[in-house]
Design a protein around this motif. Structure first.
Motif, PDB file in Angstrom:
ATOM      1  N   GLY A 165      31.967  34.259  43.696  1.00  0.00           N
ATOM      2  CA  GLY A 165      31.543  35.615  44.021  1.00  0.00           C
ATOM      3  C   GLY A 165      30.238  35.711  44.808  1.00  0.00           C
ATOM      4  N   ARG A 166      29.452  34.624  44.846  1.00  0.00           N
ATOM      5  CA  ARG A 166      28.203  34.669  45.623  1.00  0.00           C
ATOM      6  C   ARG A 166      28.482  34.255  47.063  1.00  0.00           C
ATOM      7  N   GLN A 167      27.702  34.828  47.982  1.00  0.00           N
ATOM      8  CA  GLN A 167      27.958  34.597  49.399  1.00  0.00           C
ATOM      9  C   GLN A 167      26.966  33.583  49.969  1.00  0.00           C
ATOM     10  N   THR A 168      27.504  32.637  50.734  1.00  0.00           N
ATOM     11  CA  THR A 168      26.695  31.584  51.340  1.00  0.00           C
ATOM     12  C   THR A 168      26.446  31.906  52.812  1.00  0.00           C
ATOM     13  N   VAL A 169      25.230  31.665  53.275  1.00  0.00           N
ATOM     14  CA  VAL A 169      24.902  31.827  54.698  1.00  0.00           C
ATOM     15  C   VAL A 169      25.161  30.517  55.433  1.00  0.00           C
ATOM     16  N   GLN A 170      24.672  29.423  54.816  1.00  0.00           N
ATOM     17  CA  GLN A 170      24.912  28.091  55.375  1.00  0.00           C
ATOM     18  C   GLN A 170      24.620  27.061  54.305  1.00  0.00           C
ATOM     19  N   LEU A 171      24.949  25.819  54.613  1.00  0.00           N
ATOM     20  CA  LEU A 171      24.610  24.700  53.742  1.00  0.00           C
ATOM     21  C   LEU A 171      23.633  23.791  54.481  1.00  0.00           C
ATOM     22  N   SER A 172      22.814  23.059  53.703  1.00  0.00           N
ATOM     23  CA  SER A 172      22.059  21.932  54.269  1.00  0.00           C
ATOM     24  C   SER A 172      22.418  20.702  53.453  1.00  0.00           C
ATOM     25  N   THR A 232      35.260  22.142  54.554  1.00  0.00           N
ATOM     26  CA  THR A 232      34.607  23.166  55.374  1.00  0.00           C
ATOM     27  C   THR A 232      33.739  24.051  54.491  1.00  0.00           C
ATOM     28  N   THR A 233      32.714  24.601  55.100  1.00  0.00           N
ATOM     29  CA  THR A 233      31.756  25.427  54.360  1.00  0.00           C
ATOM     30  C   THR A 233      32.389  26.755  53.986  1.00  0.00           C
ATOM     31  N   ARG A 234      32.478  26.995  52.674  1.00  0.00           N
ATOM     32  CA  ARG A 234      33.074  28.243  52.190  1.00  0.00           C
ATOM     33  C   ARG A 234      32.051  29.371  52.179  1.00  0.00           C
ATOM     34  N   GLN A 235      32.540  30.577  52.457  1.00  0.00           N
ATOM     35  CA  GLN A 235      31.651  31.736  52.478  1.00  0.00           C
ATOM     36  C   GLN A 235      31.331  32.230  51.063  1.00  0.00           C
ATOM     37  N   PHE A 236      32.276  32.034  50.130  1.00  0.00           N
ATOM     38  CA  PHE A 236      32.082  32.568  48.783  1.00  0.00           C
ATOM     39  C   PHE A 236      32.252  31.471  47.738  1.00  0.00           C
ATOM     40  N   THR A 237      31.350  31.435  46.754  1.00  0.00           N
ATOM     41  CA  THR A 237      31.451  30.519  45.622  1.00  0.00           C
ATOM     42  C   THR A 237      31.191  31.340  44.373  1.00  0.00           C
ATOM     43  N   ALA A 295      45.223  27.149  63.040  1.00  0.00           N
ATOM     44  CA  ALA A 295      46.095  28.116  62.364  1.00  0.00           C
ATOM     45  C   ALA A 295      45.785  28.250  60.878  1.00  0.00           C
ATOM     46  N   VAL A 296      45.082  27.277  60.299  1.00  0.00           N
ATOM     47  CA  VAL A 296      44.822  27.355  58.853  1.00  0.00           C
ATOM     48  C   VAL A 296      43.334  27.452  58.500  1.00  0.00           C
ATOM     49  N   GLN A 297      42.444  27.203  59.470  1.00  0.00           N
ATOM     50  CA  GLN A 297      41.022  27.224  59.116  1.00  0.00           C
ATOM     51  C   GLN A 297      40.560  28.650  58.822  1.00  0.00           C
ATOM     52  N   SER A 298      39.677  28.768  57.833  1.00  0.00           N
ATOM     53  CA  SER A 298      39.233  30.084  57.377  1.00  0.00           C
ATOM     54  C   SER A 298      37.915  29.928  56.639  1.00  0.00           C
ATOM     55  N   PRO A 299      37.003  30.891  56.760  1.00  0.00           N
ATOM     56  CA  PRO A 299      35.759  30.813  55.976  1.00  0.00           C
ATOM     57  C   PRO A 299      36.018  30.941  54.476  1.00  0.00           C
ATOM     58  N   LEU A 300      37.214  31.366  54.083  1.00  0.00           N
ATOM     59  CA  LEU A 300      37.547  31.457  52.661  1.00  0.00           C
ATOM     60  C   LEU A 300      37.981  30.109  52.095  1.00  0.00           C
ATOM     61  N   ALA A 301      38.301  29.161  52.981  1.00  0.00           N
ATOM     62  CA  ALA A 301      38.808  27.856  52.536  1.00  0.00           C
ATOM     63  C   ALA A 301      37.677  26.830  52.514  1.00  0.00           C
ATOM     64  N   GLY A 302      37.725  25.936  51.537  1.00  0.00           N
ATOM     65  CA  GLY A 302      36.764  24.837  51.502  1.00  0.00           C
ATOM     66  C   GLY A 302      37.411  23.520  51.880  1.00  0.00           C
ATOM     67  N   ALA A 303      38.746  23.532  51.992  1.00  0.00           N
ATOM     68  CA  ALA A 303      39.474  22.284  52.211  1.00  0.00           C
ATOM     69  C   ALA A 303      40.638  22.505  53.159  1.00  0.00           C
ATOM     70  N   GLN A 319      22.798  21.757  49.717  1.00  0.00           N
ATOM     71  CA  GLN A 319      21.983  22.896  49.290  1.00  0.00           C
ATOM     72  C   GLN A 319      22.646  24.167  49.795  1.00  0.00           C
ATOM     73  N   GLU A 320      22.907  25.089  48.870  1.00  0.00           N
ATOM     74  CA  GLU A 320      23.474  26.381  49.257  1.00  0.00           C
ATOM     75  C   GLU A 320      22.345  27.324  49.664  1.00  0.00           C
ATOM     76  N   HIS A 321      22.515  27.974  50.813  1.00  0.00           N
ATOM     77  CA  HIS A 321      21.589  29.044  51.217  1.00  0.00           C
ATOM     78  C   HIS A 321      22.319  30.360  50.981  1.00  0.00           C
ATOM     79  N   TRP A 322      21.916  31.117  49.974  1.00  0.00           N
ATOM     80  CA  TRP A 322      22.623  32.355  49.629  1.00  0.00           C
ATOM     81  C   TRP A 322      22.124  33.530  50.484  1.00  0.00           C
ATOM     82  N   THR A 323      22.932  34.568  50.510  1.00  0.00           N
ATOM     83  CA  THR A 323      22.558  35.748  51.314  1.00  0.00           C
ATOM     84  C   THR A 323      21.283  36.413  50.797  1.00  0.00           C
TER      85      THR A 323
END
Lengths: 80, 150, 150, 80
Positions: C39-46, C32-37, B17-25, C122-126
Motif C-alpha cells: 500500500g505504500r508508494q515508492t518513488v525510486q530505489l537505490s 523491476t521496481t514496483r510502485q506499491f509495496t 506487452a507485460v511490463q508494468s509499474p505494478l509488477a515486480g517480476a 533502499q526504498e524512497h517513499w513518496t
C-alpha cells in the motif's frame, strides 16, 4: 450424415488431404467417428493418442454429433 | 496478448506487452530452434497450426494462468511457417507482483502449450528428410482419447 | 557473464549473452521496481553493494547453476545506484537444451541472489522517507549466524 | 590487534561510518568479533541474522582471525 474432418501435420501427409469426408450414422458419437477413422484410414493408427476437436474444442467420446460441427483430427501436438 | 505469426518474434515487444509499474517480476521464456536433436542436425523447422483453435486454446491458457497466479499481464506469441536455426519459435512472458508466481505461471504455460495447443513442428534434417513431430511418450489427457481397433 | 552496473539494463543484451544454436530454451527473469509495496508508494530505489564480494558470489552462483543444470549459458546483471519505477534492477538469463533446466536454474539463481549476494535496496517513499530493506523473516543460513547478547 | 570492518546499507547508517575499527584479542574468532560488535554498537542488534564476511566470503563463527583479513558486516541482503 456426411461430415468433413480437418487434417493437420503428419496426419494430413498420411491421408494426403487437408480434409477427409466421413459418412456417419445419424446421432453418431465422437467415439464412433474415432473407430470409423481408424477403419477407413489404417495409416492413422500410428497415433493411438489422437484427439478429435469439435467446433475447436476437445470433447469426450460420448459427445453426440448433429452433423453441422467443425471437426478436426488432432494428432499429438508439438508446438513450443 | 495472444499472437500467431509468420514474422520474426521480437523479444522486446513481448516484454513490453507485460511490463508494468505494478509488477515486480517478469519471466520471459523463449523456445529456440536447436541445431542438434539426439545427434541429428536440423536445418530449419516448419510449424503447422489449426489456427482458430490454437488461438482459442492459447487464450484459455492465458486466462487460466492470469487467474490462478494473479498475474499482472501475460503474452504468448507462437511462430508459424518456417523457422531457422537459433530463431525464436515461441515466446511466453508473464509479469506479477512477486517472482514465484511468474516462474510458476511461465513454466505451466509452456507445459500446457506442449500438451494441448494444436500446433505441430516439422524437422528439416540436413539429409533432406522431413519429419512431423508427434510425441507419443506422453499419456493422453483422458482415457476417452484411447481407441482400440481390432 | 556477470555484470554490476549503474546503467540501464538492456534485456536484449542479456538475452544475446545466452542465446545459442545449441540451446532450445531461454529463460529471462527481470526484477523491476514496483510502485506499491503493502500500500505504500515508492518513488525510486537505490542499491548499495559490497562490490568485489557481490561479483565473486554471483560468479559462484553462476558456476554452480551451469554445472548443476548443464546450462548452455548464464548471464546475471544487477543494477546499482538509483533505479526508477518500472525499471529493471536485476536480469538473470539462462539457456539450456530443454526448458525444465532453464526454468529451474533461473528460479534457483534468483532465490540464491536474494539470500546470499551482498546487495541492499533502499526504498524512497513518496513521503520523503527512505528505508534500507533488511529482510528478517527468513531464517539465517546456518546456526553459526545467530548470536545471543545479554 | 586492530581490524577494520566494512559497513553497508542500514548498518552503515546505524554506525554513521563506512568502516569501524575494532580492537580484538590475538587469535580472536569471528564469533568473538560478532559479540564485540554488538556490545560496542548496540544499534546493530536489530539484525540478529547478520553475517561476517572474511576476505569476501561467509565463514563460520570458529574461524580464527590473523589480523590482516578484509572484514565486512553483512546485514540481511535485499538484492534482486
Amino acid at each position: 450424415m456426411k461430415q468433413t474432418v480437418k487434417m493437420f501435420a503428419g496426419a494430413r501427409d498420411a491421408v494426403d488431404c487437408r480434409e477427409i469426408e466421413m459418412s456417419l450414422p445419424e446421432g453418431a458419437t465422437v467415439g464412433q467417428l474415432r473407430e470409423l477413422l481408424h477403419l477407413q484410414y489404417p495409416q492413422l493408427r500410428q497415433w493411438p493418442t489422437f484427439r478429435i476437436a469439435v467446433d475447436q474444442r476437445y470433447v469426450a467420446d460420448d459427445f453426440i454429433l448433429l452433423g453441422k460441427e467443425e471437426l478436426a483430427y488432432i494428432p499429438p501436438v508439438s508446438g513450443g | 496478448m495472444i499472437h500467431l505469426t509468420e514474422n520474426t518474434i521480437e523479444p522486446l515487444e513481448v516484454l513490453a506487452a507485460v511490463q508494468s509499474p505494478l509488477a515486480g517480476a517478469v519471466v520471459l521464456f523463449l523456445g529456440t530452434t536447436r541445431q542438434f536433436t539426439d545427434g541429428r542436425q536440423t536445418v530449419q523447422l516448419s510449424y503447422d497450426c489449426y489456427l482458430g483453435m490454437a488461438e482459442s486454446q492459447l487464450t484459455e491458457l492465458k486466462n487460466a494462468a492470469m487467474e490462478n497466479w494473479q498475474l499482472t499481464a501475460c503474452c504468448i506469441v507462437h511462430r508459424l511457417g518456417d523457422v531457422g536455426i537459433g530463431q525464436v519459435s515461441v515466446a511466453v512472458a508473464v509479469s506479477s507482483v512477486h517472482r514465484q508466481a511468474a516462474f510458476a505461471a511461465g513454466e505451466w504455460l509452456m507445459d500446457q502449450i506442449k500438451i494441448s495447443v494444436p500446433i505441430w513442428k516439422q524437422e528439416h534434417w540436413t539429409d533432406g528428410r522431413r519429419d512431423w513431430i508427434h510425441p507419443q511418450n506422453e499419456p493422453p489427457p483422458s482415457s476417452e482419447d484411447r481407441i482400440h481397433v481390432e
